[in-house]
Design an enzyme around this catalytic site. Structure first.
Site, PDB file in Angstrom:
ATOM      1  N   LYS A 186       0.537  16.444  -2.166  1.00  0.00           N
ATOM      2  CA  LYS A 186      -0.274  16.311  -3.393  1.00  0.00           C
ATOM      3  C   LYS A 186      -1.525  15.535  -2.988  1.00  0.00           C
ATOM      4  CE  LYS A 186      -1.416  13.957  -6.493  1.00  0.00           C
ATOM      5  NZ  LYS A 186      -2.868  13.688  -6.658  1.00  0.00           N
TER       6      LYS A 186
ATOM      7  N   CYS B   9     -10.000   1.628   3.604  1.00  0.00           N
ATOM      8  CA  CYS B   9      -8.971   0.604   3.403  1.00  0.00           C
ATOM      9  C   CYS B   9      -9.197  -0.579   4.327  1.00  0.00           C
ATOM     10  CB  CYS B   9      -7.596   1.208   3.650  1.00  0.00           C
ATOM     11  SG  CYS B   9      -7.502   2.130   5.192  1.00  0.00           S
TER      12      CYS B   9
ATOM     13  N   GLU C  55     -10.144  -5.441  -3.948  1.00  0.00           N
ATOM     14  CA  GLU C  55     -10.636  -4.391  -3.078  1.00  0.00           C
ATOM     15  C   GLU C  55     -11.656  -3.582  -3.868  1.00  0.00           C
ATOM     16  OE1 GLU C  55      -8.073  -1.045  -2.272  1.00  0.00           O
ATOM     17  OE2 GLU C  55      -8.678  -1.110  -0.178  1.00  0.00           O
TER      18      GLU C  55
END
Ligand code: NAD
Length: 504
Positions: free
Chosen positions: A192, A303, A402
């Protein structure tokens, strides 16, 4: 002969692009059960590239059942490791042959500059499929060192059906980090992809069929997280989830597992990497250049982004000035232009989120020394200037959350102990970097940093041979890349053979 491709070349190719737009289940391209579609937008223009079939729980169910049947009848799992490896190597070759098509799809889908989407994203995917393909028949089981009364064989077996749920920031690369080890281990997979980035996932699913991955073994179901992603996480016939994305959604997958069949979950999640420059850094200009790549490359949508720059006081002003000046070289532009180093952010939601952080950073008292605004609005795209805040306190929101955009927070420190304390004062633990000429300090810092990867005098060195993944809320349940990744996709089985009296 290699020809340098121009903006005109890429613009014409973009006009003519044929983007895949159906689900890929059991080897067939099909529409969603509901008939629904969703628009896939080019973040550089705000225009719709295509409308992709929108998978939801019903389609996930069809795909998981196809994957389950494919696994149970052994059409892939029972093939020899060498055969499976050869198929992955063929897939790598096919991806390489389709480099231009795939790099264009990736650039249009997520705004990644064309100069990087081929030589980084496509080539990393090629390398990953080839590396696991080559590894396939070089892995051995173990014999337990018991007495002679019995033989204890320790073997690895595929989990069964793996659900892969992935993000949009490096779609082809992240998908390859999941699919290659999962497939080489003999699993069937339902992928997905992120709703912002379904195009290369669908195309690579087609190429996998062409390479010889049997129908049903790799199924690709684009759709939204709250529907398709959730259904995969809760499905009782899924044996393992491999997830990369935000920490919040990673935690949801742990809950889905707990509420369903206790499926194995591995999650690679967020980060707030400290990039620590000591006054004895061996080459300050090089370090400042690396700061640019650490936070402005891929528009900071990484990330591992070095979003907190910790600088020792004696060189603080010099570094702030150098970084502010350097940031200008990362002004965004048209991602189809081969001279562009930074593109737009992925969508208007991300744009609004980042601008909100910039406004709150200024309101909290951080000193804006570069950027801070949306730019190139006339394009209709989602462009943000490379942004640098100095005099940030680690308690500020811009230092804690973040942001996932081109926003750098610079924080001063006086001692090594203070640097370590600030660096570890975060819920994340994905990576960290240290710049110093002092070998003892380098080792002490590397040992003290609570992070899955530490770089000394470099930023973001990586290779498929080394594991990647985080500590704390940056990761859970195993690593991506290297042979360590195979642990996520295999059971360890112990079989005891009675050797009877003859062995005693
Ligand atoms: P996200 O968590 O919003 O989405 C990731 C995936 O999860 C997508 O496919 C999405 O559709 C799905 N999802 C969203 N909500 C869901 C729900 N309620 N249930 C089930 N599935 C759901 O993350 P993103 O915005 O696509 O990506 C950015 C994040 O990914 C950042 O936090 C970044 O740090 C992280 N990331 C981590 C790594 C790593 O290796 N540690 C690598 C790349 C990105």
């Amino acid at each position: 002969m290699t020809m340098t491709k121009t903006l005109v070349h890429w613009s014409e190719a973009a006009e003519a692009v044929e983007a895949p737009n159906q689900l890929l289940i059991d080897g067939e391209k099909i529409d969603a059960v509901s008939g629904e579609r969703f628009a896939v937008t080019n973040p550089a223009t705000g225009e719709t590239i295509t409308e992709v079939a929108q998978g939801d729980a019903a389609d996930i169910d069809v795909a998981v059942n196809a994957a389950r049947t494919a696994f149970e009848d052994g059409r892939w799992a029972n093939r020899s490791p060498r055969d499976r490896g050869q198929v992955l190597i063929s897939l790598a070759e096919l991806i390489e042959t389709h480099t231009e098509e795939l790099q264009l799809l990736e650039t249009l889908d997520v705004g990644k500059p064309i100069r990087y989407s081929g030589r980084v994203d496509v080539s990393q995917a090629v390398n990953t499929y080839a590396w696991y393909g080559e590894a396939a028949d070089k892995l051995y089981g173990e014999i337990a060192p018991t007495g002679r009364h019995a033989l204890g064989m320790i073997t690895k077996e595929p989990l069964g059906v793996v659900g892969a749920v992935t993000p949009w920031n490096f779609p082809m690369m992240m998908n390859s980090w999941k699919l290659a080890p999962a497939l080489v281990a003999g699993n069937s997979v339902v992928l997905k992809p992120a709703e912002q980035a379904p195009l290369t996932a669908l195309r690579i699913g087609e190429l996998a069929l062409e390479a010889g991955v049997p129908p049903g073994v790799l199924n690709v179901v684009p759709g939204f997280g709250e529907t398709a992603g959730r259904a995969l996480g809760l499905h009782p016939f899924v044996d393992g989830i491999t997830f990369t994305g935000s920490t919040e959604v990673g935690k949801l997958f742990l809950a889905y597992s707990a509420r369903s069949n206790m499926k194995r979950v591995s999650a690679e999640t967020g980060g707030k990497t400290p990039n620590i420059i000591f006054a004895d850094a061996p080459d300050l200009d090089f370090a400042i250049g690396a700061v640019g790549f650490s936070i402005f490359w891929n528009t900071g949508e990484m990330c591992i982004a070095g979003s907190r720059l910790l600088v020792e006081r004696p060189i603080y002003d010099e570094v702030v000035e150098g970084v502010a000046a350097m940031s200008g070289s990362w002004m965004p532009g048209n991602p189809l232009d081969p001279s562009t180093k930074a593109g737009p952010v992925v969508d208007d939601i991300q744009l609004t989120k980042i601008i909100g952080y910039i406004e709150r950073g200024a309101a909290e008292g951080a000193r804006l020394v570069a950027g801070g605004s949306r730019t190139l609005t006339e394009t209709g795209g989602y462009f943000i200037e490379p942004t640098v805040f100095a005099d940030v306190d680690n308690s500020m929101e811009i230092a804690r959350d973040e942001i996932f955009g081109p926003v750098l927070s610079i924080i001063g420190f006086d001692t090594q102990e203070e640097a370590l304390q600030i660096a570890n004062d975060t819920r994340y633990g994905l990576s960290a970097a240290v710049w110093t000429s002092n070998l003892g300090r380098a080792h002490t810092m590397a040992a003290g940093l609570k992070a899955g990867t530490v770089w000394i005098n470099n930023f973001d060195t990586s290779d498929i041979t080394a594991p990647f993944g985080g500590y704390k809320e940056s990761g859970f349940g195993g690593k991506d890349k290297s042979l360590h990744a195979l642990d996520k996709y295999t059971h360890t089985k112990t079989t005891w053979i009675n050797l009877g009296r003859g062995g005693v």
